[in-house]
Design a protein around this motif. Structure first.
Motif, short mmCIF file in Angstrom:
data_model
loop_
_atom_site.label_atom_id
_atom_site.label_comp_id
_atom_site.label_asym_id
_atom_site.label_seq_id
_atom_site.Cartn_x
_atom_site.Cartn_y
_atom_site.Cartn_z
N LEU A 138 -58.09 -18.77 79.70
CA LEU A 138 -57.61 -20.11 79.33
C LEU A 138 -56.18 -20.35 79.80
N ASN A 139 -55.37 -19.29 79.89
CA ASN A 139 -53.98 -19.44 80.30
C ASN A 139 -53.50 -18.13 80.92
N ASP A 140 -53.12 -18.20 82.19
CA ASP A 140 -52.78 -16.95 82.88
C ASP A 140 -51.48 -16.33 82.39
N LYS A 141 -50.75 -17.03 81.54
CA LYS A 141 -49.51 -16.44 81.01
C LYS A 141 -49.81 -15.25 80.07
N PHE A 142 -51.06 -15.12 79.64
CA PHE A 142 -51.43 -13.98 78.79
C PHE A 142 -51.73 -12.73 79.61
N LEU A 143 -51.73 -12.87 80.96
CA LEU A 143 -52.09 -11.72 81.80
C LEU A 143 -51.25 -10.46 81.56
N PRO A 144 -49.96 -10.59 81.19
CA PRO A 144 -49.22 -9.35 80.92
C PRO A 144 -49.80 -8.53 79.76
N LEU A 145 -50.65 -9.13 78.93
CA LEU A 145 -51.29 -8.35 77.86
C LEU A 145 -52.53 -7.63 78.38
N LEU A 146 -53.03 -8.09 79.53
CA LEU A 146 -54.33 -7.61 80.00
C LEU A 146 -54.27 -6.27 80.74
N PHE A 147 -53.24 -6.11 81.57
CA PHE A 147 -53.28 -4.99 82.52
C PHE A 147 -53.32 -3.64 81.82
N ASN A 148 -52.80 -3.57 80.61
CA ASN A 148 -52.72 -2.28 79.91
C ASN A 148 -53.60 -2.31 78.65
N ARG A 149 -54.60 -3.16 78.66
CA ARG A 149 -55.43 -3.35 77.47
C ARG A 149 -56.13 -2.05 77.09
N ARG A 150 -56.39 -1.18 78.06
CA ARG A 150 -57.11 0.05 77.74
C ARG A 150 -56.26 0.96 76.85
N HIS A 151 -54.91 0.89 76.99
CA HIS A 151 -54.07 1.67 76.07
C HIS A 151 -54.22 1.13 74.64
N MET A 152 -54.35 -0.18 74.56
CA MET A 152 -54.56 -0.82 73.26
C MET A 152 -55.89 -0.33 72.67
N GLY A 153 -56.91 -0.27 73.54
CA GLY A 153 -58.23 0.17 73.08
C GLY A 153 -58.22 1.60 72.61
N VAL A 154 -57.57 2.47 73.37
CA VAL A 154 -57.53 3.89 72.98
C VAL A 154 -56.74 4.03 71.66
N THR A 155 -55.67 3.25 71.54
CA THR A 155 -54.88 3.30 70.30
C THR A 155 -55.73 2.84 69.12
#
Lengths: 357, 308
Positions: free
Chosen positions: A77-94
């Motif tokens: 919906l808004n590409d300004k959120f992309l900085p949250l995306l690239f490292n989402r897997r660290h979020m998932g593992v956490t």
């Protein structure tokens, strides 16, 4: 992008991301326990360590899962959120670690020190599988935790490459099954025992948020898909009129068209037009929403790069994507419906001087 | 669109962040933190994790150890009790999810000195993980129906000189002066009763009742588990009860007060292994309610317990 495999390829941004993530979780757990202890003190009840910690870690994992599930549609919906995306897997593992702490503490408090092995107790304590109200909510949590384990264990790019992106993505779509199981885990467990209706309202708001965001993103995606449909059928030479003109495309950017059900990214750069598959080989990110940086098509999700002429990552990198023949008739762009194999060099169409937009 | 405009900014995690993304994150991240603070501060308020169940510390009791229907100790109350209930009964369990140790149970029917952790919730108390040793029955105490083969009928040797300990007079690590049961008075009020008779089986029938409530284990509910009841606690309560911790039937009266009933079958035996499928559920028990001093017991065949 990777040549060899490293456990984590640290960048400054990734470090900052992880520090913020860990700080937020630590703050949450600390505050949950502190507020619980304060409420207890007001009632002259000493704080109850492990039971409160079980709730702190469990709710932290559940809240974090909502954040994780929100990132994808928010980025659509808004590409300004992309900085949250690239490292989402660290979020998932956490999140998996938090859920594991919750499970381990629960196992220790509720099932250990009895007359059965704790793991056995977990499965035989409640066997009312055919009664919805009495359903063993623990089982929902265990299955969700196993899914998270599978995802965490295969989160590295080693698995992404070896399983291939489509299989890896299908496996990681298991997060939605896990979310549904966790809603069941919470609804059939905590919500039945903690009677405050606000707890139910809170879980409901979370569900509406997650489902609503996905619906909004899907609707937008469907609209874009409709707009991106190629206008014509293939001619005798196999070319299809895309409906896109040279002037429609911003320099170093692309327009996405759907030809025979396949999304194709048509880039404009240096007075040329080139077409490649819209699907990044890394995680199937939308290349057509990327940009040409340093002469390379750059994926908006994780920054993987491909040369527009041949769809190959610049050496020493090895990723490759299919390329398409392009033809211009005046300002109108035609693309051949059948792609070349990934990494095939294709001569980009030269934009006549009069058509440069 | 101008390629150099902020709208054409492009984010790559390995390159410097464009200004428009930086501005966006400077707003987004504080909002996320505020959200986290709000949720962490709010959620503990709507969890049912606070109740009056308390761990009162290790205390010493002297009294008659009884094995059935559930292991408990009968402790003479201090002071003049001629006109009221003369005894408090404390239910016993081990420190883990098990019944009180066989070593302690072997002393059933005898006068013991017992030391253990007291957990209590409202008027219900339990002694957890006790150690006990047999001591002489105090002078003037007569025991009838001691419930085991040992004949402890007094008068016994006139050996003991100490007053019978009240629950709170020794080694309580609790900062709260509240005693495990409402009846206890400060230590200085203790007097050895002049002449008392203890019959562990002498109960008063309060009549037949139909009671609605929930079966839980007698240790976690008043102790460390909060809420210690309901579905989330069910597996733990099943482990505890199957391990030998007395089952407690919790019933709320019309005023919302909790009443605690121990359970015995029609033969006066514990029901533990026969109630496991019903633990943590709303059930109805119809049976004779017996009062043994301050302990209430429902006498009914566990096969007649009905899930609601």
């Amino acid at each position: 992008m990777s040549v060899g495999y490293k456990s984590i390829q640290w960048t400054k941004t990734k470090l900052i991301y992880d520090v913020i993530l860990i700080a937020a979780i630590a703050l949450y757990v600390y505050l949950f326990i502190t507020v619980s202890a304060k409420l207890g003190a007001e009632m002259n009840i000493p704080p109850v360590g492990n039971a409160v910690r079980i709730r702190a870690y469990g709710s932290a994992a559940f809240v974090l899962l909502h954040v994780i599930l929100s990132i994808g549609p928010l980025c659509r919906l808004n590409d300004k959120f992309l900085p949250l995306l690239f490292n989402r897997r660290h979020m998932g593992v956490t999140m998996f670690v938090l859920a594991s702490i919750h499970a381990a503490k629960t196992l220790n408090l509720y099932h250990a020190a009895g007359n059965l092995d704790p793991i056995v107790s977990l499965f035989v304590g409640n066997t009312e599988y055919f009664n919805l109200a009495a359903f063993p909510f623990e089982t929902c949590g265990i299955v969700a935790l196993l899914i998270f384990f599978m995802m965490a264990a295969t989160s590295h790019d080693f698995w992404l490459t070896n399983l291939t992106a489509p299989i890896w993505k299908a496996l990681h779509m298991g997060v939605y099954a896990a979310y549904a199981l966790l809603v069941g885990h919470v609804t059939l467990g905590a919500l039945q025992s903690h009677r405050d209706p606000l707890l139910t309202v809170a879980v409901g708001i979370g569900m509406v948020w997650v489902v609503g965001l996905h619906l909004a993103a899907a609707l937008q995606e469907a609209k874009l898909d409709r707009q991106s449909l190629a206008v014509g059928d293939a001619d005798a030479t196999g070319f299809v009129e895309t409906g896109v003109t040279v002037g429609d495309i911003v320099e170093n950017r692309a327009k996405i068209v759907t030809i025979s059900g396949e999304r194709v990214a048509i880039f404009k750069y240096d007075g040329k037009i080139a077409a490649v598959s819209n699907v990044c080989q890394h995680q199937n990110g939308p290349l057509g929403e990327g940009k040409i940086v340093d002469g390379c098509i750059t994926c908006p999700w994780h920054g993987y790069q491909y040369l527009p002429e041949n769809g190959a990552s610049p050496p020493p990198f090895t990723e490759k994507i299919p390329t398409f023949d392009v033809r211009l008739e005046g300002d109108r762009i035609f693309v051949k419906a059948i792609p070349h194999p990934a990494g095939t060099t294709v001569e980009p169409a030269q934009i006549p001087q009069s058509s440069v937009g | 669109m101008n390629p150099d405009s902020p709208r054409d900014d492009f984010y790559r995690h390995y390159a410097p962040m464009p200004k428009s993304y930086r501005r966006f994150l400077l707003v987004l991240i504080p909002i996320l933190f505020l959200g986290i603070l709000a949720i962490a501060a709010f959620l503990p308020n709507i969890h049912s994790q606070l109740n009056t169940g308390k761990i009162q510390g290790r205390q010493t009791f002297e009294g008659l150890l009884v094995a059935e229907p559930v292991p408990h100790i009968i402790v003479p109350r201090p002071g003049n009790t001629e006109n009221g209930d003369g005894f408090s009964r404390y239910v016993l369990s081990a420190g883990n999810k098990a019944g009180v140790s066989q070593k302690v149970l072997d002393l059933a029917g005898q006068w013991v000195s017992m030391k253990g952790l007291v957990v209590s919730r409202n008027q219900y108390s339990m002694v957890v993980g006790p150690t006990a040793e047999a001591i002489a029955t105090p002078e003037g105490v007569t025991i009838v129906n001691p419930t085991d083969s040992t004949d402890n009928t007094s008068p016994s040797e006139p050996e003991p000189t100490e007053a019978i300990a009240s629950p709170e007079d020794v080694e309580s690590d609790s900062t709260d002066a509240t005693s495990p049961s409402d009846d206890s008075e400060p230590a200085e009020a203790i007097e050895t009763p002049k002449s008392i008779t203890i019959d562990p089986t002498a109960g008063i029938s309060l009549g037949e009742f139909e009671l609605e409530g929930e079966i839980l284990d007698g240790k976690c509910y008043p102790g460390v588990m909060k809420p210690g009841r309901g579905k989330v606690h069910r597996a733990c309560a099943i482990r505890c009860i199957s391990g030998g911790i007395p089952a407690v039937f919790i019933v709320q009266n019309d005023r919302g007060e909790s009443l605690y009933f121990l359970l015995e079958d029609t033969e006066g035996k514990a029901v533990n292994d026969r109630v496991l499928p019903l633990v943590g559920d709303r059930i109805k028990i119809s049976g004779e309610v017996m009062q043994y001093d301050d302990m209430l017991v429902v006498k009914a065949d566990p096969d007649t317990y009905a899930r609601m």
